[in-house]
Motif scaffolding. Structure first.
Motif, PDB file in Angstrom:
ATOM      1  N   ASN A   1       0.824  -1.204   0.000  1.00 59.70           N
ATOM      2  CA  ASN A   1       0.000   0.000   0.000  1.00 59.70           C
ATOM      3  C   ASN A   1       0.860   1.257   0.000  1.00 59.70           C
ATOM      4  OD1 ASN A   1      -2.457   1.481   0.142  1.00 59.70           O
ATOM      5  ND2 ASN A   1      -2.099   1.787   2.326  1.00 59.70           N
ATOM      6  N   TYR A   2       2.065   1.153   0.611  1.00 60.60           N
ATOM      7  CA  TYR A   2       2.976   2.294   0.618  1.00 60.60           C
ATOM      8  C   TYR A   2       3.874   2.296  -0.619  1.00 60.60           C
ATOM      9  CZ  TYR A   2       1.644   3.407   5.407  1.00 60.60           C
ATOM     10  OH  TYR A   2       0.937   3.777   6.526  1.00 60.60           O
ATOM     11  N   LEU A   3       4.272   1.096  -1.088  1.00 64.48           N
ATOM     12  CA  LEU A   3       5.160   1.020  -2.243  1.00 64.48           C
ATOM     13  C   LEU A   3       4.507   1.550  -3.508  1.00 64.48           C
ATOM     14  CD1 LEU A   3       6.930  -2.436  -1.827  1.00 64.48           C
ATOM     15  CD2 LEU A   3       7.918  -0.162  -1.541  1.00 64.48           C
ATOM     16  N   VAL A   4       3.210   1.486  -3.585  1.00 66.44           N
ATOM     17  CA  VAL A   4       2.533   1.961  -4.790  1.00 66.44           C
ATOM     18  C   VAL A   4       2.728   3.464  -4.968  1.00 66.44           C
ATOM     19  CG1 VAL A   4       0.336   2.422  -3.645  1.00 66.44           C
ATOM     20  CG2 VAL A   4       0.375   1.830  -6.075  1.00 66.44           C
ATOM     21  N   HIS A   5       3.025   4.153  -3.855  1.00 70.43           N
ATOM     22  CA  HIS A   5       3.258   5.597  -3.929  1.00 70.43           C
ATOM     23  C   HIS A   5       4.759   5.900  -3.844  1.00 70.43           C
ATOM     24  CE1 HIS A   5      -1.039   6.229  -3.455  1.00 70.43           C
ATOM     25  NE2 HIS A   5      -1.031   5.474  -2.375  1.00 70.43           N
ATOM     26  N   TRP A   6       5.586   5.070  -4.453  1.00 69.93           N
ATOM     27  CA  TRP A   6       7.035   5.221  -4.328  1.00 69.93           C
ATOM     28  C   TRP A   6       7.521   6.566  -4.862  1.00 69.93           C
ATOM     29  CZ3 TRP A   6       9.984   6.008  -8.652  1.00 69.93           C
ATOM     30  CH2 TRP A   6       9.404   5.703  -9.885  1.00 69.93           C
ATOM     31  N   LYS A   7       6.825   7.120  -5.817  1.00 68.88           N
ATOM     32  CA  LYS A   7       7.246   8.424  -6.347  1.00 68.88           C
ATOM     33  C   LYS A   7       7.121   9.511  -5.271  1.00 68.88           C
ATOM     34  CE  LYS A   7       6.092   7.445 -11.179  1.00 68.88           C
ATOM     35  NZ  LYS A   7       5.276   7.854 -12.346  1.00 68.88           N
ATOM     36  N   TRP A   8       6.090   9.408  -4.447  1.00 72.80           N
ATOM     37  CA  TRP A   8       5.949  10.362  -3.341  1.00 72.80           C
ATOM     38  C   TRP A   8       7.162  10.291  -2.434  1.00 72.80           C
ATOM     39  CZ3 TRP A   8       0.264  10.137  -1.113  1.00 72.80           C
ATOM     40  CH2 TRP A   8      -0.643  10.348  -2.168  1.00 72.80           C
ATOM     41  N   PHE A   9       7.559   9.066  -2.081  1.00 78.17           N
ATOM     42  CA  PHE A   9       8.682   8.891  -1.158  1.00 78.17           C
ATOM     43  C   PHE A   9       9.971   9.422  -1.774  1.00 78.17           C
ATOM     44  CE2 PHE A   9       5.639   5.803   0.452  1.00 78.17           C
ATOM     45  CZ  PHE A   9       5.756   5.978   1.812  1.00 78.17           C
ATOM     46  N   VAL A  10      10.204   9.128  -3.052  1.00 81.96           N
ATOM     47  CA  VAL A  10      11.416   9.602  -3.708  1.00 81.96           C
ATOM     48  C   VAL A  10      11.454  11.122  -3.723  1.00 81.96           C
ATOM     49  CG1 VAL A  10      12.665   9.693  -5.897  1.00 81.96           C
ATOM     50  CG2 VAL A  10      11.695   7.523  -5.097  1.00 81.96           C
TER      51      VAL A  10
ATOM     52  N   PHE B   1      16.503  12.007   5.871  1.00 84.92           N
ATOM     53  CA  PHE B   1      16.017  10.798   5.188  1.00 84.92           C
ATOM     54  C   PHE B   1      14.790  10.235   5.907  1.00 84.92           C
ATOM     55  CE2 PHE B   1      16.046   6.171   4.578  1.00 84.92           C
ATOM     56  CZ  PHE B   1      16.022   6.108   3.186  1.00 84.92           C
ATOM     57  N   VAL B   2      14.856  10.193   7.245  1.00 83.21           N
ATOM     58  CA  VAL B   2      13.718   9.678   8.019  1.00 83.21           C
ATOM     59  C   VAL B   2      12.496  10.569   7.820  1.00 83.21           C
ATOM     60  CG1 VAL B   2      12.860   9.257  10.344  1.00 83.21           C
ATOM     61  CG2 VAL B   2      15.167   8.529   9.713  1.00 83.21           C
ATOM     62  N   PHE B   3      12.706  11.882   7.834  1.00 80.28           N
ATOM     63  CA  PHE B   3      11.587  12.792   7.606  1.00 80.28           C
ATOM     64  C   PHE B   3      11.043  12.625   6.195  1.00 80.28           C
ATOM     65  CE2 PHE B   3      12.553  15.184  11.444  1.00 80.28           C
ATOM     66  CZ  PHE B   3      11.280  15.627  11.798  1.00 80.28           C
ATOM     67  N   GLY B   4      11.960  12.451   5.231  1.00 75.92           N
ATOM     68  CA  GLY B   4      11.513  12.244   3.858  1.00 75.92           C
ATOM     69  C   GLY B   4      10.646  11.012   3.718  1.00 75.92           C
ATOM     70  N   LEU B   5      10.955   9.954   4.481  1.00 77.31           N
ATOM     71  CA  LEU B   5      10.117   8.765   4.471  1.00 77.31           C
ATOM     72  C   LEU B   5       8.839   8.960   5.267  1.00 77.31           C
ATOM     73  CD1 LEU B   5      12.696   5.855   4.958  1.00 77.31           C
ATOM     74  CD2 LEU B   5      11.453   6.421   2.875  1.00 77.31           C
ATOM     75  N   SER B   6       8.943   9.690   6.376  1.00 77.49           N
ATOM     76  CA  SER B   6       7.821   9.778   7.317  1.00 77.49           C
ATOM     77  C   SER B   6       6.683  10.631   6.789  1.00 77.49           C
ATOM     78  CB  SER B   6       8.312  10.338   8.654  1.00 77.49           C
ATOM     79  OG  SER B   6       9.317   9.530   9.206  1.00 77.49           O
ATOM     80  N   ILE B   7       7.023  11.733   6.107  1.00 76.10           N
ATOM     81  CA  ILE B   7       5.966  12.671   5.696  1.00 76.10           C
ATOM     82  C   ILE B   7       4.970  12.014   4.730  1.00 76.10           C
ATOM     83  CG2 ILE B   7       5.518  14.821   4.454  1.00 76.10           C
ATOM     84  CD1 ILE B   7       8.075  15.929   5.752  1.00 76.10           C
ATOM     85  N   PRO B   8       5.439  11.417   3.601  1.00 73.44           N
ATOM     86  CA  PRO B   8       4.439  10.750   2.737  1.00 73.44           C
ATOM     87  C   PRO B   8       3.784   9.560   3.419  1.00 73.44           C
ATOM     88  CG  PRO B   8       6.672  10.340   1.947  1.00 73.44           C
ATOM     89  CD  PRO B   8       6.783  11.375   2.998  1.00 73.44           C
ATOM     90  N   ALA B   9       4.553   8.838   4.271  1.00 72.39           N
ATOM     91  CA  ALA B   9       3.951   7.700   4.975  1.00 72.39           C
ATOM     92  C   ALA B   9       2.838   8.177   5.889  1.00 72.39           C
ATOM     93  CB  ALA B   9       5.023   6.954   5.774  1.00 72.39           C
ATOM     94  N   LEU B  10       3.078   9.307   6.584  1.00 75.23           N
ATOM     95  CA  LEU B  10       2.050   9.858   7.465  1.00 75.23           C
ATOM     96  C   LEU B  10       0.850  10.321   6.645  1.00 75.23           C
ATOM     97  CD1 LEU B  10       1.164  10.772  10.288  1.00 75.23           C
ATOM     98  CD2 LEU B  10       2.342  12.947   9.860  1.00 75.23           C
TER      99      LEU B  10
ATOM    100  N   LYS C   1      -7.145  14.261 -15.043  1.00 75.12           N
ATOM    101  CA  LYS C   1      -5.746  14.077 -15.402  1.00 75.12           C
ATOM    102  C   LYS C   1      -5.051  13.249 -14.343  1.00 75.12           C
ATOM    103  CE  LYS C   1      -5.348  18.404 -17.964  1.00 75.12           C
ATOM    104  NZ  LYS C   1      -4.624  19.686 -18.070  1.00 75.12           N
ATOM    105  N   LYS C   2      -4.002  12.543 -14.739  1.00 74.61           N
ATOM    106  CA  LYS C   2      -3.249  11.706 -13.808  1.00 74.61           C
ATOM    107  C   LYS C   2      -2.461  12.600 -12.855  1.00 74.61           C
ATOM    108  CE  LYS C   2      -0.125   7.798 -13.669  1.00 74.61           C
ATOM    109  NZ  LYS C   2       0.684   6.876 -14.464  1.00 74.61           N
ATOM    110  N   CYS C   3      -2.527  12.279 -11.588  1.00 71.63           N
ATOM    111  CA  CYS C   3      -1.897  13.115 -10.564  1.00 71.63           C
ATOM    112  C   CYS C   3      -1.458  12.250  -9.393  1.00 71.63           C
ATOM    113  CB  CYS C   3      -2.887  14.188 -10.088  1.00 71.63           C
ATOM    114  SG  CYS C   3      -2.254  15.233  -8.780  1.00 71.63           S
ATOM    115  N   TRP C   4      -0.297  12.562  -8.771  1.00 62.64           N
ATOM    116  CA  TRP C   4       0.166  11.792  -7.606  1.00 62.64           C
ATOM    117  C   TRP C   4      -0.804  11.919  -6.451  1.00 62.64           C
ATOM    118  CZ3 TRP C   4       6.063  13.175  -7.453  1.00 62.64           C
ATOM    119  CH2 TRP C   4       6.672  12.544  -8.527  1.00 62.64           C
ATOM    120  N   PHE C   5      -1.489  13.022  -6.389  1.00 65.51           N
ATOM    121  CA  PHE C   5      -2.413  13.259  -5.276  1.00 65.51           C
ATOM    122  C   PHE C   5      -3.837  13.085  -5.753  1.00 65.51           C
ATOM    123  CE2 PHE C   5       1.395  15.745  -4.701  1.00 65.51           C
ATOM    124  CZ  PHE C   5       1.823  15.269  -3.499  1.00 65.51           C
TER     125      PHE C   5
END
Length: 805
Positions: free
Chosen positions: A25-34, A502-511, A801-805
Motif C-alpha cells: 500500500n505504501y510502495l505503490v506511492h514510491w514516487k511520493w517517497f522519492v 532521510f527519516v523525515f523524507g520517508l515519514s511525511i508521505p507515509a504519514l 488528469k493523472k496526478c500523484w495526489f
C-alpha cells in the motif's frame, strides 16, 4: 450458503494483519517517497551549507577548597588563627558562572561587539581579526536598550559603504582610512580601519548589544562539571564558532572568579583591621591616662623607690594579680565582642577574632564568620528571595543567638573565677597591711598601667597578624589544563542531519498515506471488503469505461466480460440443484451498479444457451424498461395487483439474446410493500421456475426500503453489490447486521467498479492480474448504477488528469 456459515465468527472480529499488504500500500506511492526524500535531503544540504562548525573548548580547573589541596601559605594562615573556609563545590560553580563574573569577562574582552563576515551562505566570526574596529564608551554600552547594527559593504580597495541602524533610525556613511565618528540617536561612537588585517571583499556585519545580554548567554552556555565524584577538579567547557574567543573567555572567567574570591576572603581581614585600629586608639588614650596618674602620684608623694617590705606576701599577691590581669583581659575582649555583636549595623559583618581563650566560644565565632562568607558569595549570583539565602539567614540568626549566649556563659565563668581570685587577693592584702598605704596605692596604679600596656601590645600583635593574613590570600582556582579544543567539530553532525532528513523524507508521505487511509470511509477493492465483513466475496467486476451498459457480448474476450464469466461459473457451481434458480441482486443505496450487474449477469447466463429471465422487482424506481427500451407499461405489478391475469403476456424478449426474456416492473404501485407480500408473487416464481433455467431479480436497495427483505423467501442466492471507491465502509456493517439477523440468507458480495489499472491493485494481487492474456490495461468506467448508466460521471472520469495526489 447459510448465514450461520457465513458469520461463524463474531461481527467485527479482527483479522490477522497482512504486513505485506500494508507494505504494498505504501510502495505503490514510491514516487511520493522519492520526491519527499529528495526535498528533505535538499533542505538538509541547505541547512548544513548555512551552518558554521561548532567546536567544544574545555579547561580543567583545580578548586582549592580543603586541607588536602591547601598550599603552605593557607596552612600558615590557619596556624595564625585565621581558619580557612571549606567551599561547597556546587556553590563555587554557581559563583563562577554568575552574571557578575560574566559581565566583567564581557567588558574586558569587549564581547558586546560582534564582528562577522558574510561568506557565501555562512557568517564567519572575526574575533580579533576584523578589518573594522568600533570604539564606544562603556557607559554608553551598558545603557543600550536597542542593539546597534552596522552593515559595511566594500566600496573600493580601501573604502566601505556603511549603513548604521539604531532604534529605527538609519544612517549611510563612508568609512575611509581616517576614523569615522558616528552620531545616531542619543549615542555616539567611532569606527576605524584596522590596517593590520587585509581588507576582504565580503560584507562585514557589526552588532553592538547590551553587555548584560552576552553575560546572560555566557552564564548559560558555559558548562562546569566535576571531573569525578568527590574530585575538586572542574571541567569548564564552551561550544563556540571561534576557538580563540572561547579560550579567552574561559581564561578570563577563572581570573575574575579568583579576583572575586580573594576580595571576599579579605573582607574579614579588613573588618578586623578596622576594629583593631579603633580599639588601639581607645587603649592608647587609657594607657596614657594611667601613666600620667602614676607620674603625678610619684610627684605628689616624692617617691623614688619602692620598699621591699612584705616581699613574701607581695610575691604571692603578684601571682594573684597576674591571674586577675589575664581575667580582666579576657573580660575586656568578651566586652568588645559583646559591643560588636550587639550593634545592629554588624548583623552581617564578620566578628573579629581577638584570641579569646575559651575554645568552644572561639569555634562558634569562626563558624559564624564562615556562614557569613557563604551568604556573601551566594548573594553575588542570586537575590534575597532565593530559598537557599533564606535558609542561610535562618542559620546565621541561630548562630548569632548562640554567640550571644556564649558571651553570657563565658562572662559568667570569668566572673566566678575573678571572684575567687579577688577573695584570695583580699587575704593577701590583709597580710601586707603593714605595708605603707602609699605603696599600696602606687601598686594599684602600676597594676592598671600594666594591664593597659599589655592589652595595647596584644592589639598591636593582632594587627600585624591580620596584615600578614591579607598578604597571604591566594587564588581559589588554578588552571590545570589550559583551554583547548577537544577533537573535531561537534556540530553540525552531517551524517545525523542527513539521516534525520532521510527519516523525515520517508515519514511525511507515509504519514500522509496513513492519514488518508485512516480518514477514507470508502473501500478500494475486494481485500478492503474482506477485512470489514465475513460475508464471502463472490467476485469483482472491473470499471466500465465503454459508456455501454451492456458489456457482456458473445465471443467477447474483454477483461470485464471474463470477470462476469467467473461470477457466472461460481453461481452455476452453487446452484447445482434443479430447484435452485432464483438470484436476487441488491445493494445498500443507489448508484452502486445493481441494475448494471443484473443485466450483464443475465446476458452472461444467456450466452450458455440457458433460458434466463430478468425480473424487475425494484418496483419503486424501475430501470429495466429504460435500458432495454421496452415499449409496454405493463409488468409484474400489473399481475400482482390483479389488473392483468395473463403472466405470459407480460414477459417480453430482451432483444439482446434469444435466451433472455424480461419481466419488467410495470407501473409504480401506491402500495409496493403490500404487493410483495402477496401470495400471487409466490405463484409467479413457481411458474417462472418451471419455464426458465435461471431467474435473476433486480431488487430495491436494502439501505433505503425493506422490499428486498420480503423477497428473501423466494431467493436461492442473494448477491449484494457494492461499488469500489463509492460505497461507504459502514454499508458493510449494515450488511453484517442483515445477515446476522437472517433478513438476508445465502448472501454473497459483488465488488463492482474495481480499478484494475491502479498500481495499488496490481501490488495487492502480487503480480497476478485478471484477463489471462487479454491485456492488463483496463479502461472501464464506473459510470453506471441505480437509476441510469451514469454517463455524466463517465465523462467526468475521462476529463480527469493523472496526478500523484
Amino acid at each position: 450458503m447459510d448465514s450461520k456459515d457465513i458469520l461463524s465468527q463474531e461481527e467485527g472480529q479482527d483479522k490477522a494483519v497482512d504486513f505485506r499488504e500494508i507494505l504494498f500500500n505504501y510502495l505503490v506511492h514510491w514516487k511520493w517517497f522519492v520526491a519527499s526524500i529528495i526535498v528533505a535531503m535538499g533542505i538538509a544540504f541547505f541547512i548544513l551549507a548555512r551552518k558554521n562548525n561548532v567546536y567544544t573548548v574545555t579547561a580543567s580547573v583545580l578548586m582549592k577548597n580543603d586541607k588536602s589541596g591547601a598550599t603552605p601559605d593557607m596552612l600558615m594562615m590557619e596556624s595564625l588563627g585565621m581558619a580557612s573556609v571549606k567551599n561547597n563545590l556546587e556553590n563555587e560553580v554557581e559563583i563562577m558562572r554568575s552574571k557578575n563574573v560574566m559581565l566583567q569577562v564581557v567588558m574586558d574582552l569587549e564581547l558586546y561587539t560582534n564582528y562577522v563576515m558574510k561568506k557565501g551562505m555562512r557568517k564567519i566570526d572575526l574575533y580579533k581579526d576584523t578589518p573594522i574596529e568600533l570604539s564606544i564608551d562603556s557607559a554608553t554600552v551598558r545603557s543600550l536598550v536597542f542593539p546597534i547594527t552596522i552593515h559595511a559593504v566594500p566600496k573600493s580597495s580601501e573604502d566601505y559603504d556603511v549603513k548604521v541602524s539604531y532604534n529605527g533610525e538609519n544612517k549611510s556613511l563612508v568609512l575611509t582610512a581616517n576614523p569615522l565618528p558616528v552620531n545616531i540617536g542619543d549615542i555616539s561612537f567611532t569606527m576605524t580601519r584596522n590596517f593590520a588585517v587585509q581588507l576582504p571583499e565580503e560584507d562585514i556585519i557589526i552588532t553592538v548589544s547590551n553587555p548584560r545580554n552576552m553575560a546572560n548567554y555566557l552564564s548559560k552556555a558555559i558548562v562546569a562539571d566535576a571531573l569525578s565524584k568527590g574530585s575538586t577538579i572542574l571541567t569548564l567547557s564552551l561550544n563556540t564558532f571561534n576557538i580563540a574567543k572561547a579560550k579567552d573567555v574561559l581564561n578570563r572567567v577563572v581570573f575574575y572568579y579568583n579576583e572575586l574570591s580573594m576580595a571576599e576572603k579579605n573582607r574579614v581581614a579588613l573588618n578586623t583591621e578596622r576594629f583593631i585600629d579603633e580599639r588601639i586608639v581607645s587603649i592608647s588614650k587609657e594607657l596614657g591616662n594611667v601613666e600620667k596618674q602614676a607620674e603625678n602620684f610619684r610627684k605628689a608623694h616624692k617617691l623614688t623607690d619602692v620598699k621591699n617590705e612584705g616581699e613574701k606576701f607581695t610575691t604571692e599577691l603578684s601571682e594573684t594579680e597576674k591571674k586577675l590581669f589575664e581575667l580582666e583581659t579576657q573580660l575586656n575582649l568578651v566586652d568588645y565582642v559583646d559591643q560588636f555583636v550587639s550593634n545592629k549595623q554588624h548583623v552581617y559583618t564578620p566578628i573579629p577574632y581577638l584570641g579569646i581563650t575559651d575554645a568552644g566560644f572561639s569555634e562558634l565565632i569562626n563558624k559564624y564568620n564562615q556562614m557569613l562568607l557563604v551568604r556573601e558569595r551566594l548573594l553575588r549570583s542570586s537575590s534575597e528571595d532565593n530559598p537557599l539565602i533564606a535558609d542561610i539567614n535562618h542559620d546565621i540568626s541561630d548562630l548569632r543567638k548562640g554567640v550571644l549566649s556564649g558571651i553570657i556563659s563565658v562572662r559568667k565563668g570569668l566572673n566566678i573565677e575573678k571572684k575567687d581570685l579577688q577573695a584570695k587577693n583580699r587575704q593577701l592584702n590583709n597580710m601586707v597591711a603593714s605595708v605603707p598605704e602609699v605603696e599600696r596605692e602606687l601598686t594599684e596604679i602600676m597594676r592598671q598601667q600594666s594591664i593597659k600596656d599589655k592589652l595595647y601590645v596584644f592589639l598591636l600583635e593582632k594587627r600585624e597578624e591580620n596584615s600578614l593574613n591579607k598578604t597571604l590570600t591566594v587564588p581559589v582556582a588554578s588552571i590545570v589544563d589550559t583551554p583547548d579544543v577537544t577533537g573535531g567539530p561537534v556540530e553540525p553532525n552531517k551524517p545525523k542531519t542527513f539521516l534525520i532528513a532521510f527519516v523525515f523524507g520517508l515519514s511525511i508521505p507515509a504519514l500522509f498515506i496513513f492519514l488518508k487511509d485512516m480518514f477514507n470511509v470508502k473501500f478500494k477493492d475486494r481485500m478492503d471488503v474482506e477485512r470489514l465483513t465475513s460475508v464471502p466475496v463472490l467476485g469483482e467486476i472491473a470499471k466500465n469505461d465503454t459508456g455501454d451498459q451492456f458489456v457482456v457480448k458473445a465471443k467477447s474476450t474483454a477483461p470485464i466480460v471474463e470477470l462476469f464469466r467467473l461470477v457466472r461459473n461460481s453461481l452455476q457451481f452453487m446452484l447445482n440443484e434443479p430447484d435452485k434458480k432464483v438470484i436476487n441482486v441488491t445493494s445498500t443505496v443507489t448508484q452502486e451498479g445493481k441494475t448494471f450487474f443484473s443485466m450483464n449477469l443475465a446476458l452472461s447466463f444467456a450466452l450458455t444457451n440457458k433460458k434466463v429471465i430478468l425480473v424487475g422487482l425494484d418496483i419503486r424506481r424501475p430501470q429495466l424498461k429504460k435500458h432495454f427500451s421496452i415499449m409496454t407499461n405493463k409488468g409484474i405489478t400489473s399481475y400482482l395487483s390483479g389488473q392483468e391475469t395473463d403472466l405470459d403476456g407480460l414477459i417480453v424478449p430482451s432483444g439482446m439474446s434469444e435466451y433472455l426474456d424480461l419481466l419488467p416492473a410495470g407501473p409504480i404501485p401506491p402500495n409496493p410493500n403490500e404487493l410483495l407480500t402477496n401470495s400471487r408473487l409466490d405463484q409467479v416464481f413457481e411458474i417462472l421456475r418451471e419455464k426458465y433455467d435461471y431467474i435473476i431479480v433486480d431488487t430495491a436497495p436494502v439501505g433505503m426500503v425493506s422490499d428486498t427483505f420480503l423477497l428473501n423467501r423466494l431467493a436461492d442466492v442473494n448477491l449484494y453489490v457494492t461499488r469500489a471507491n463509492y460505497s461507504s465502509k459502514k454499508y458493510l456493517a449494515l450488511l453484517n447486521s442483515y445477515v446476522a439477523d437472517k433478513r438476508l440468507t445465502s448472501t454473497y458480495l459483488i465488488v463492482n467498479a474495481v480499478d484494475m489499472q491502479a498500481h495499488s491493485y496490481s501490488y495487492r494481487k502480487y503480480g497476478y492480474g485478471y484477463g489471462y492474456g487479454y491485456g492488463s490495461k483496463y479502461s472501464y468506467s464506473s459510470a453506471y448504477g441505480y437509476g441510469g448508466n451514469g454517463s455524466d460521471e463517465n465523462q467526468k472520469n475521462k476529463k480527469r488528469k493523472k496526478c500523484w495526489f
